[in-house]
Design a protein around this motif. Structure first.
Motif, PDB file in Angstrom:
ATOM      1  N   GLN A 149       0.811  -1.197   0.000  1.00 40.93           N
ATOM      2  CA  GLN A 149       0.000   0.000   0.000  1.00 40.93           C
ATOM      3  C   GLN A 149       0.859   1.268   0.000  1.00 40.93           C
ATOM      4  O   GLN A 149       0.513   2.260  -0.639  1.00 40.93           O
ATOM      5  N   SER A 161       2.169   1.662  -3.542  1.00 39.82           N
ATOM      6  CA  SER A 161       1.063   2.048  -4.415  1.00 39.82           C
ATOM      7  C   SER A 161       0.684   3.505  -4.218  1.00 39.82           C
ATOM      8  O   SER A 161       0.471   4.252  -5.186  1.00 39.82           O
ATOM      9  N   TRP A 162       0.606   3.939  -2.970  1.00 42.92           N
ATOM     10  CA  TRP A 162       0.241   5.320  -2.693  1.00 42.92           C
ATOM     11  C   TRP A 162       1.320   6.285  -3.181  1.00 42.92           C
ATOM     12  O   TRP A 162       1.016   7.343  -3.752  1.00 42.92           O
ATOM     13  N   TYR A 191       0.963   6.625  -6.860  1.00 43.64           N
ATOM     14  CA  TYR A 191      -0.205   7.430  -7.194  1.00 43.64           C
ATOM     15  C   TYR A 191       0.062   8.906  -6.935  1.00 43.64           C
ATOM     16  O   TYR A 191      -0.289   9.775  -7.743  1.00 43.64           O
ATOM     17  N   LYS A 216      -6.386   7.998  -0.992  1.00 43.89           N
ATOM     18  CA  LYS A 216      -5.658   7.807   0.271  1.00 43.89           C
ATOM     19  C   LYS A 216      -6.437   6.917   1.235  1.00 43.89           C
ATOM     20  O   LYS A 216      -5.847   5.991   1.829  1.00 43.89           O
ATOM     21  N   HIS A 260      -6.035   3.255   0.326  1.00 43.18           N
ATOM     22  CA  HIS A 260      -4.745   2.673   0.705  1.00 43.18           C
ATOM     23  C   HIS A 260      -4.646   2.488   2.219  1.00 43.18           C
ATOM     24  O   HIS A 260      -4.029   1.523   2.684  1.00 43.18           O
ATOM     25  N   GLN A 299      -6.064  -0.666   3.125  1.00 47.32           N
ATOM     26  CA  GLN A 299      -5.379  -1.769   2.454  1.00 47.32           C
ATOM     27  C   GLN A 299      -6.116  -2.225   1.198  1.00 47.32           C
ATOM     28  O   GLN A 299      -6.120  -3.412   0.850  1.00 47.32           O
ATOM     29  N   GLY A 343      -5.686  -0.392  -1.864  1.00 48.64           N
ATOM     30  CA  GLY A 343      -5.091   0.291  -3.009  1.00 48.64           C
ATOM     31  C   GLY A 343      -4.803  -0.632  -4.177  1.00 48.64           C
ATOM     32  O   GLY A 343      -4.954  -0.240  -5.341  1.00 48.64           O
ATOM     33  N   ARG A 373      -6.017  -0.526  -8.288  1.00 49.55           N
ATOM     34  CA  ARG A 373      -5.165  -0.683  -9.464  1.00 49.55           C
ATOM     35  C   ARG A 373      -5.678  -1.813 -10.363  1.00 49.55           C
ATOM     36  O   ARG A 373      -5.663  -1.696 -11.595  1.00 49.55           O
TER      37      ARG A 373
END
Length: 408
Positions: free
Chosen positions: A62, A65-66, A69, A91, A94, A97, A99, A103
């Motif tokens: 996460q 990933s954040w 992003y 936000k 993510h 959990q 995120g 995607r």
């Protein structure tokens, strides 16, 4: 993202994305079932370790990933991601959990749009970029959760003496899933190279095979060591991981947009190196690979040596596994894996050294650099010129950097 690029996001790869989502959900269900089973059996230590692996891996994914992003919020192309951005949900997703699922939704949306409407290379390119990030996250998840979890389960099986045919098949399947994740990420990166460099499914299969043959001895040696010296596996991991982290730092990686977060990426790379080879820098890749496999072979032999010593010390262990058969078998698989890797790079690796690229564009320069950096078979390989800082408008820098530092 205005330029077109000759991506080829095939229907089969699209189906693999859908299957990957199903397996991702199935993996979560099986993890929950395993935790509940440990609780019912009263194995609270194993349950705690399992929960730590699950939460730690999820948080790592996460965070990455954040960060990705946050570095490209103005480049979001899918409707589902635009909706999440417009309502300030990225936000919170993510934090909860979720995120990775966002995607997956973005990849499936734009891939479905491309196949149903037969749109141009713009949507195809977006699908490739989104899929690359997703595959990178899955790779992190593989070596932060799946590989440690497989090691844990194997050590428990060895301690309990429950090694049977079905158990062995389950272990082999889990190891195959790890090798498959590595092979699919390698194939995904091929999308950033010209079509004639595209990786065939035969090449993918051979690539998968040598990774499987190398990963099995490594994970098994760790499990054997953990089964007889469970407290020392933590010390072994931390000491080796810190050493690998320093090696990653010495490679001067530049994958993240902000230097402060680069250490997180290096920590993840060191975690992957604990189990498997992963190239993140330019230069003489062949010599680095030889050094890595030699070092890991010595470490694996050391782990097996400690296990063998404890087996002789505790004669009861002979009833399950005989060191005179186990150690030669594992070392033999490791050597065969290296030989299969040599065969792969000799006959199956889609090198680009013979291609004559005449286009003087920046796009051609990037693709040529990416191909040159992947030449592990060239014994005289030298560091190629770095890719231009601004090659494709709208493409996140991490894609260009990973293509330039294409691992093999």
């Amino acid at each position: 993202m205005e330029e077109s690029f000759p991506f080829h996001y095939s229907l089969l790869e699209y189906l693999f994305t859908l299957v990957g989502l199903l397996f991702f959900l199935l993996d979560i269900a099986l993890d929950i079932w395993t935790v509940v089973s440990f609780y019912q059996d009263g194995a609270y230590v194993y349950m705690a370790v399992m929960i730590f692996l699950l939460l730690g891996s999820s948080v790592l994914l996460q965070v990455f990933s954040w960060l990705w992003y946050s570095d490209s919020l103005d480049k979001i192309e899918t409707k589902v991601e635009k909706f999440a951005k417009r309502h300030l949900l990225i936000k919170p997703f993510h934090f909860l959990q979720l995120g990775v699922y966002l995607r997956y939704a973005g990849v499936i949306e734009i891939s479905t749009t491309h196949f149903l409407r037969h749109t141009n290379s713009f949507t195809e390119g977006v699908a490739v970029y989104l899929n690359h990030d997703l595959q990178m996250l899955r790779l992190f998840e593989t070596f932060s959760e799946s590989a440690p979890q497989l090691t844990l389960m194997m050590s428990i099986i060895l301690q309990r003496g429950e090694l049977e045919l079905m158990t062995g098949l389950k272990i082999l399947t889990s190891a195959a899933a790890i090798a498959s994740s590595v092979a699919m990420y390698h194939r995904c990166m091929r999308a950033f190279l010209p079509e004639k460099h595209k990786m065939s499914w035969i090449s993918t299969g051979v690539y998968f095979l040598w990774n499987l043959l190398v990963i099995i001895p490594r994970v098994t040696a760790l499990a054997l060591f953990c089964s007889v010296l469970p407290c020392y596996i933590i010390a072994h991991f931390l000491s080796l991981w810190m050493l690998l982290l320093l090696v990653a730092w010495s490679q001067k990686t530049n994958y993240m947009e902000h230097p402060g977060w680069e250490w997180l990426f290096r920590a993840a790379v060191a975690l992957i190196w604990y189990f498997c080879w992963f190239n993140v820098s330019t230069g003489s890749i062949k010599s680095k690979s030889i050094f890595y496999y030699s070092f890991m072979a010595l470490d694996t032999v050391m782990l097996l040596g400690f296990w063998c010593w404890k087996v002789f010390e505790n004669a009861g262990c002979w009833s399950s596994l005989n060191p005179y058969k186990v150690i030669p078998t594992l070392l033999g698989l490791y050597v065969i894996g290296i030989l299969v890797k040599m065969i792969y790079y000799r006959w199956f690796h889609p090198n680009g050294d013979k291609e004559k690229i005449t286009e003087p564009t920046e796009e051609g320069q990037l693709r040529l650099a990416a191909a040159c950096y992947d030449m592990e078979t060239d014994s005289n390989a030298k560091a190629a010129a770095p890719a231009p800082a601004q090659t494709f408008t709208g493409v996140p820098n991490r894609h260009k950097k990973m293509a330039a530092n294409f691992y093999s």
